[in-house]
Scaffold this active site. Structure first.
Site, PDB file in Angstrom:
ATOM      1  CG  HIS A 129      -9.052 -34.932 -16.345  1.00 44.95           C
ATOM      2  ND1 HIS A 129     -10.191 -34.439 -15.751  1.00 44.95           N
ATOM      3  CD2 HIS A 129      -8.187 -33.879 -16.396  1.00 44.95           C
ATOM      4  CE1 HIS A 129     -10.029 -33.158 -15.454  1.00 44.95           C
ATOM      5  NE2 HIS A 129      -8.822 -32.799 -15.842  1.00 44.95           N
ATOM      6  CG  PHE A 375     -13.162 -28.784 -23.139  1.00 43.53           C
ATOM      7  CD1 PHE A 375     -14.536 -28.703 -23.366  1.00 43.53           C
ATOM      8  CD2 PHE A 375     -12.408 -27.642 -23.331  1.00 43.53           C
ATOM      9  CE1 PHE A 375     -15.132 -27.521 -23.786  1.00 43.53           C
ATOM     10  CE2 PHE A 375     -12.987 -26.453 -23.749  1.00 43.53           C
ATOM     11  CZ  PHE A 375     -14.354 -26.389 -23.980  1.00 43.53           C
ATOM     12  CB  CYS A 376     -12.120 -34.421 -19.230  1.00 39.22           C
ATOM     13  SG  CYS A 376     -13.757 -34.872 -18.617  1.00 39.22           S
ATOM     14  CB  ALA A 377      -8.031 -30.923 -20.650  1.00 41.88           C
TER      15      ALA A 377
END
Length: 458
Positions: A129, A375-377
């Protein structure tokens, strides 16, 4: 037989000393164990060398760029010498600038703030992100997840060739995925970008701690990374590369340090002349200790020899992958396939397990720290799990009870400070949890799966 037995190689270098290597943690089943920190992709432990260097400097701490006193002058020299050290570590070109920021996220938001007004940005949906989200004021084209490195290049070439109108363009790409650890074809993507008149920024947050990064050799325009992933967790980051867009734009932050001259006008306003150096985007009092810690880490990794560190890490990667491959219920997530080169970042799911439940059991019963979630993805993990990339998800655990299916994954990550024992314990723990189940009852609390302290051992 240990997964290390066949691969043992006395020629491999020893782990680099890190803080916390002897910390013990309690187990829910009783007793204590040395903590196995296997969440390097989130924040790597600080190198002992970095901590020692910072401790030696701390008594001499002073303000930079403004003070006439000895400590201020010493701190200014240390700050600017750190800039030179980072530039050397990254293989910067003579006219590149090194700007110190708070993190990779801050670095990419800084770059997003200085792109030309009519710039078109191309970014893969597979990005973290920090790379995916900063481009709010630009025209953004999101590229679908490629399934091979060659497809990544082809996808970019088609998108750049089709852009209309033809004008400034920027490509943002990771060097190593924070989900799969897979290496991206950065040099080939840079060549494709430049062939179509575009520039490219490399998110090296997961690459720089594991692999040499050379701006000139890769021919990228900018590189961004964080200190806390480079064994220097003190809230500093770097944006390094071409200076023209940076010098042409208004400062990222307005304030002291960024301004060269300030004067009142006769109409009551203020005229400002901004610096044209890196100081233009470093307003305010800088994080001198954080900057020095990054430079110290750069020196430590260089002196240890990246070739040696890479060889040892690949030994650990092979051991983890071999261990997980022997467990049919485990599925390792990958974009480019099993043979793709990767750094020490591996994500997986376990059949019949809620990922948060599994990660909680690794921690509570084995003293192993991993990460679970998206995982901020989010788009990437959704794609890898075969769910709708547009499905809503959270970075933390979902509100799902232990044993229920969860649309997230488990990530194990390691690096220069990881001893063999931590990897052996991890593989053994995964094997035992899959074959025997958890030894304790767990419940969901505030979105996290935690041991039920009121329950008895199973």
């Amino acid at each position: 037989m240990s997964v290390f037995t066949a691969a043992a190689d006395q020629s491999l270098c020893a782990p680099l000393p890190v803080l916390g290597k002897d910390v013990t943690v309690p187990l829910v089943t009783g007793g204590e164990v040395t903590y196995a920190a296997l969440d390097y992709a989130a924040s790597a432990p600080a190198l002992q060398r970095v901590w020692d260097d910072v401790a030696a400097y701390a008594p001499y701490y002073g303000s930079v760029h403004r003070g006439a006193g000895y400590l201020s002058q010493l701190s200014t020299d240390l700050f600017e010498n750190s800039r030179a050290t980072v530039a050397e570590f990254l293989g910067c070109r003579a006219d590149d600038q090194v700007i110190f920021t708070r993190s990779t996220t801050d670095s990419l938001n800084l770059l997003a703030a200085v792109v030309p007004a009519d710039c078109q940005v191309f970014v893969y949906e597979t990005e973290h992100h920090a790379s995916l989200l900063p481009w709010r004021d630009a025209r953004v084209t999101y590229l679908n997840a490629p399934r091979t490195p060659a497809q990544a290049v082809e996808t970019l070439e088609r998108a750049l060739a089709d852009r209309d109108p033809y004008g400034p363009a920027l490509v943002c790409v990771t060097g190593a995925s924070n989900v799969t650890g897979e290496l991206w074809p950065v040099k080939e993507l840079a060549a494709a970008a430049h062939a179509h008149g575009a520039r490219i920024v490399l998110d090296a947050a997961q690459l720089a701690p594991h692999h040499p990064v050379d701006i000139a050799e890769l021919d990228v325009d900018w590189v961004a990374f964080s200190g806390h992933k480079l064994y220097a967790p003190f809230g500093s980051g770097v944006l390094a590369g071409r200076s023209d867009w940076l010098q042409a734009a208004e400062p990222y932050l307005a304030g002291g340090g960024a301004s060269r001259k300030v004067a009142r006008r006769t109409d009551g306003g203020v005229d400002v002349e901004w610096h044209s150096t890196a100081a233009r985007h470093e307003a305010g009092s800088p994080n001198v200790i954080g900057v020095y810690s990054i430079a110290s880490a750069c020196k430590a990794l260089t002196e240890a020899g990246f070739e040696n560190l890479v060889a040892r890490e690949q030994h650990l990667v092979s051991a983890v992958r071999a261990g997980l491959a022997g467990i049919p219920e485990v599925k390792v997530l990958s974009l480019f396939g099993d043979d793709a080169p990767r750094v020490g970042v591996i994500s997986f799911v376990v059949e019949g397990w809620n990922s948060s439940h599994f990660a909680a059991a690794l921690s509570a019963e084995y003293g192993i720290g991993v990460r679970d979630g998206l995982f901020c993805a989010h788009p990437l993990v959704r794609t890898l799990l075969g769910s709708d990339p547009q499905e809503v998800g959270e970075c933390g655990a979902p509100e799902a009870e232990p044993g229920e299916r969860s649309l997230n994954a488990i990530r194990v990550s390691f690096g220069a400070g990881t001893p063999d024992e931590h990897i052996e314990r991890f593989v053994r723990a995964v094997t035992e949890l899959v074959s025997k189940g958890a030894q304790w009852k767990y419940r969901t609390e505030d979105g996290r799966c935690v041991p039920d302290r009121g329950a008895a051992q199973l």
